[in-house]
Design an enzyme around this catalytic site. Structure first.
Site, PDB file in Angstrom:
ATOM      1  N   SER A 107      47.074  27.674  16.093  1.00 23.53           N
ATOM      2  CA  SER A 107      46.622  28.608  15.091  1.00 23.53           C
ATOM      3  C   SER A 107      45.197  28.347  14.574  1.00 23.53           C
ATOM      4  O   SER A 107      44.616  29.226  13.961  1.00 23.53           O
ATOM      5  CB  SER A 107      47.575  28.592  13.894  1.00 23.53           C
ATOM      6  OG  SER A 107      47.575  27.328  13.262  1.00 23.53           O
ATOM      7  N   SER A 108      44.614  27.176  14.871  1.00 21.70           N
ATOM      8  CA  SER A 108      43.260  26.928  14.350  1.00 21.70           C
ATOM      9  C   SER A 108      42.216  27.535  15.298  1.00 21.70           C
ATOM     10  O   SER A 108      41.219  26.893  15.656  1.00 21.70           O
ATOM     11  CB  SER A 108      43.015  25.431  14.177  1.00 21.70           C
ATOM     12  OG  SER A 108      44.096  24.792  13.547  1.00 21.70           O
ATOM     13  N   ILE A 134      51.316  22.047  13.331  1.00 26.46           N
ATOM     14  CA  ILE A 134      52.752  21.727  13.209  1.00 26.46           C
ATOM     15  C   ILE A 134      53.445  21.880  14.562  1.00 26.46           C
ATOM     16  O   ILE A 134      54.594  21.477  14.727  1.00 26.46           O
ATOM     17  CB  ILE A 134      53.444  22.612  12.140  1.00 26.46           C
ATOM     18  CG1 ILE A 134      54.784  22.009  11.723  1.00 26.46           C
ATOM     19  CG2 ILE A 134      53.646  24.024  12.634  1.00 26.46           C
ATOM     20  CD1 ILE A 134      55.527  22.765  10.644  1.00 26.46           C
ATOM     21  N   GLY A 135      52.718  22.486  15.505  1.00 22.83           N
ATOM     22  CA  GLY A 135      53.314  22.661  16.834  1.00 22.83           C
ATOM     23  C   GLY A 135      52.266  22.603  17.933  1.00 22.83           C
ATOM     24  O   GLY A 135      52.541  22.892  19.090  1.00 22.83           O
ATOM     25  N   GLY A 136      51.026  22.267  17.519  1.00 19.57           N
ATOM     26  CA  GLY A 136      49.939  22.185  18.501  1.00 19.57           C
ATOM     27  C   GLY A 136      48.683  22.908  18.050  1.00 19.57           C
ATOM     28  O   GLY A 136      47.705  23.025  18.803  1.00 19.57           O
ATOM     29  N   SER A 137      48.665  23.379  16.812  1.00 19.60           N
ATOM     30  CA  SER A 137      47.605  24.280  16.357  1.00 19.60           C
ATOM     31  C   SER A 137      46.198  23.692  16.274  1.00 19.60           C
ATOM     32  O   SER A 137      45.239  24.448  16.093  1.00 19.60           O
ATOM     33  CB  SER A 137      47.970  24.869  15.004  1.00 19.60           C
ATOM     34  OG  SER A 137      48.856  25.918  15.210  1.00 19.60           O
ATOM     35  N   LEU A 168      50.644  31.737  11.019  1.00 19.66           N
ATOM     36  CA  LEU A 168      50.341  30.411  11.621  1.00 19.66           C
ATOM     37  C   LEU A 168      51.124  29.960  12.851  1.00 19.66           C
ATOM     38  O   LEU A 168      50.699  29.028  13.535  1.00 19.66           O
ATOM     39  CB  LEU A 168      50.488  29.306  10.561  1.00 19.66           C
ATOM     40  CG  LEU A 168      49.426  29.261   9.485  1.00 19.66           C
ATOM     41  CD1 LEU A 168      50.011  28.693   8.211  1.00 19.66           C
ATOM     42  CD2 LEU A 168      48.250  28.450   9.893  1.00 19.66           C
ATOM     43  N   LYS A 220      39.540  25.564   8.245  1.00 17.61           N
ATOM     44  CA  LYS A 220      40.490  26.650   8.561  1.00 17.61           C
ATOM     45  C   LYS A 220      40.877  27.395   7.279  1.00 17.61           C
ATOM     46  O   LYS A 220      40.926  26.779   6.204  1.00 17.61           O
ATOM     47  CB  LYS A 220      41.721  25.995   9.213  1.00 17.61           C
ATOM     48  CG  LYS A 220      42.771  26.920   9.749  1.00 17.61           C
ATOM     49  CD  LYS A 220      43.846  26.081  10.438  1.00 17.61           C
ATOM     50  CE  LYS A 220      45.043  26.869  10.902  1.00 17.61           C
ATOM     51  NZ  LYS A 220      46.022  26.017  11.608  1.00 17.61           N
TER      52      LYS A 220
END
Ligand SMILES: CCCCCCCC/C=C\CCCCCCCC(=O)NCC(=O)O
Length: 574
Positions: free
Chosen positions: A226-227, A247-250, A200, A151
């Site tokens: 985000s990835s 950090i939140g599901g990325s 992100l 990434k």
């Protein structure tokens, strides 16, 4: 009298002159400001243009290299190479029945083709061609000869970690991130960097530098954030293994949207040195790098390769816990907690159906599935996650975005953060959960940390009471339409808890799921749910995933559970 007249005339003239002078000064000031804005705008545009040109040049150079190799090696069977799983590929490379050059050029060629369709790569790492030449010295590595994608925010020497932010352009990394160093040592060849959303924190994958990445299963849908560059590239077949951050599901969200597997380890298990976050220093919710791939075995192999002495010595803050193969390979029956919604987010019918099918398969296979009710999710999201992540009143994010264009996928968020606190308090009913972006005092931050600790220990106690080993729960999906701006609790809660969690594809959206979606009532029947329903509509044929979770540091158990789910679904299909 005469003198007084003169004086008055003089004053008149002076005041006229003053008006004139002031107007001139204002005019010059305004002109200077316009000139400054124009020049800043020009600098920003130049920076963006340079980044894009560099990408185009590198893509072209890579294309030429591929062409040259393919012409001089007509026997290279790329179709066969690209169809191999990572474990088959590494085996054949190790045995010597495949050569790293054939593998590398096959993946490079495929990545270039996938990128043309999906816009998922931000850089081609030209140094990979040099690394390939000396790869023989890493023959003992667990990932010997494996091309790998990373990434954008994973540092690779001499390349930017843009995070989709203009301010980060032309700031090349001084050295490789620890993860990249270890991957190289294990024989992997990082060959491309992949796209992400600006700053992100987004379910979409677009930024003003490199544009929008689209979903490999349907270009009308986002590949996820985000990835999302990783999700698109791996899902499209252009990479066999990738590294994302979460950090939140990325990691899990793009995996779910693109039909691949993604694993967020316990934060701290892998080194984060050189992984560029958006909120450095923010400790309420922890970010974690992790692998993304087509199957669970690949995720496990990547974890095994990374959890080695080399990483433990490069980054002594990482606990020296090698990969526990025994736990990963264990087949002892599991006690599995299960829920279909958490009282905060109502997953769409397709995701619930997928979950129910997996539950039935696990029960048939001899595991025990028991109901589980997540604790105080509303409080956890609104009071702990959002207040914690935005303890600075979103100032860090707003600062980083200064002076550059805002991506359309980020605009609604920024508008919400920019509303003054007094107005937020008035609009509380409309804005919840985004009302939380008001800055906290140091004492409030400490209180926040204490509340997070309490939430973690309460949840662990709750698991113990239920006597469960792992959790099977809904995953965000199916892939959203572009520009969705809402909030789901389903993934970020495990970042707050710092539990390892992964996404596994288990089904695809049916016509009946789409029909059921039309009649979905939801939990609150509010605007946020209406937006969510719209975002997941039109998804027939797209991947459906479930989420698997374990307790902190039980990363191998989480992967083992993911593998079990994957196998059961595979056997059911055949
Ligand atoms: C725990 C992070 C939650 C932050 C909430 C941001 C405000 C909500 C707006 C839209 C929802 C976006 C959710 C983003 C989830 C993915 C974020 C992520 O994991 N980023 C990866 C990283 O920073 O490394």
């Amino acid at each position: 009298m005469e003198t007084l007249k003169d004086l008055v005339r003089g004053v008149k003239v002076d005041s006229q002159a003053a008006v004139l002078l002031t107007s001139a000064a204002c005019g010059v000031g305004a002109l200077l400001m316009v000139m400054r804005t124009v020049s800043e705008h020009q600098t920003v545009n130049d920076k963006i243009q340079r980044a894009r040109s560099r990408r185009t040049e590198n893509l072209q150079r890579a294309e030429q290299e591929v062409l040259r190799y393919k012409q001089s090696h007509p026997s290279c069977d790329s179709g066969a190479i690209l169809s191999l799983s990572l474990s088959e590929l590494t085996k054949q490379l190790r045995e010597g029945s495949l050569c790293p050059e054939d593998v590398f050029y096959s993946y490079m060629q495929k990545a270039l083709a996938v990128h043309k369709e999906l816009n998922c790569c931000t850089e081609i790492l030209l140094e990979s061609f040099d690394q390939l030449r000396t790869i023989g010295s890493n023959k003992d590595g667990l990932l010997y000869g494996v091309p790998i994608s990373i990434k954008d925010n994973v540092s690779y020497k001499n390349y930017d970690c843009t995070c989709g932010i203009i301010m980060n352009l032309s700031q090349p990394a001084k050295k490789d991130s620890v993860i990249v160093e270890v991957l190289k040592k294990q024989g992997a060849i990082p060959f491309t960097k992949t796209n992400l959303p600006q700053a992100l924190l987004n379910y979409d994958c677009s930024n003003p530098i490199f544009g929008q990445t689209v979903n490999p299963c349907n270009p009308q849908k986002t590949s996820g954030g985000s990835s999302g560059g990783e999700g698109a590239l791996i899902g499209g077949g252009g990479s066999i293994l990738g590294i994302g951050s979460d950090i939140g599901g990325s990691i899990r969200i793009p995996a779910s949207f693109c039909g691949i597997c993604g694993f967020k380890p316990t934060a701290g298990r892998l080194s984060s040195q050189g992984i560029v976050p958006i909120y450095r220093g923010q400790k309420c919710v922890l970010s974690s790098p992790g692998p993304m791939a087509r199957d669970v075995d690949s995720l496990a192999l990547c974890m095994q390769a990374l959890l080695c002495d080399h990483m433990f010595s490069l980054d002594p803050t990482v606990p020296p816990l090698p990969f526990n193969l025994q736990t990963y390979q264990s087949s002892k029956p599991l006690r599995i907690g299960y829920f279909e919604h958490d009282g905060y987010t109502q997953p769409p019918p397709s995701m619930v159906r997928g979950l129910r099918e997996v539950k039935a398969l696990l029960e048939q296979a001899g595991h025990t599935v028991v109901p589980y009710e997540p604790l105080r999710v509303s409080q956890a999201v609104n009071e702990l996650i959002l207040k914690g992540v935005f303890a600075d009143g979103a100032a860090t994010m707003l600062q980083k975005l200064k002076g550059g264009p805002l991506d359309p996928c980020l605009k609604p968020q920024i508008v919400l953060y920019s509303i003054p606190n007094w107005l937020k308090r008035i609009l509380v009913f409309l804005l919840t959960p985004f009302v939380s972006s008001a800055s906290l005092s140091p004492a409030e931050v400490w209180k926040q940390h204490a509340a997070v600790e309490d939430y973690i220990s309460d949840t662990i106690a709750h698991w113990r009471k239920r006597n469960i080993d792992v959790l099977l729960c809904p995953m965000i999906g199916p892939a959203f339409n572009f520009l969705y701006c809402g909030l789901s609790s389903l993934t970020m809660i495990y970042n707050l808890l710092n539990f390892p969690a992964g996404a596994v594809p288990v089904s695809t959206v049916t016509a009946q799921d789409e029909e059921d979606l039309k009649h979905l009532k939801g939990l609150y029947q509010d605007t946020w749910e209406k937006m969510h329903k719209e975002a997941v509509s039109g998804a027939e044929g797209l991947p459906v995933a479930v989420q698997c979770v374990a307790l902190p540091w039980q990363d191998e158990l989480c992967l083992r559970f993911m593998k079990e789910v994957e196998q059961l679904v595979k056997h059911k299909k055949n």
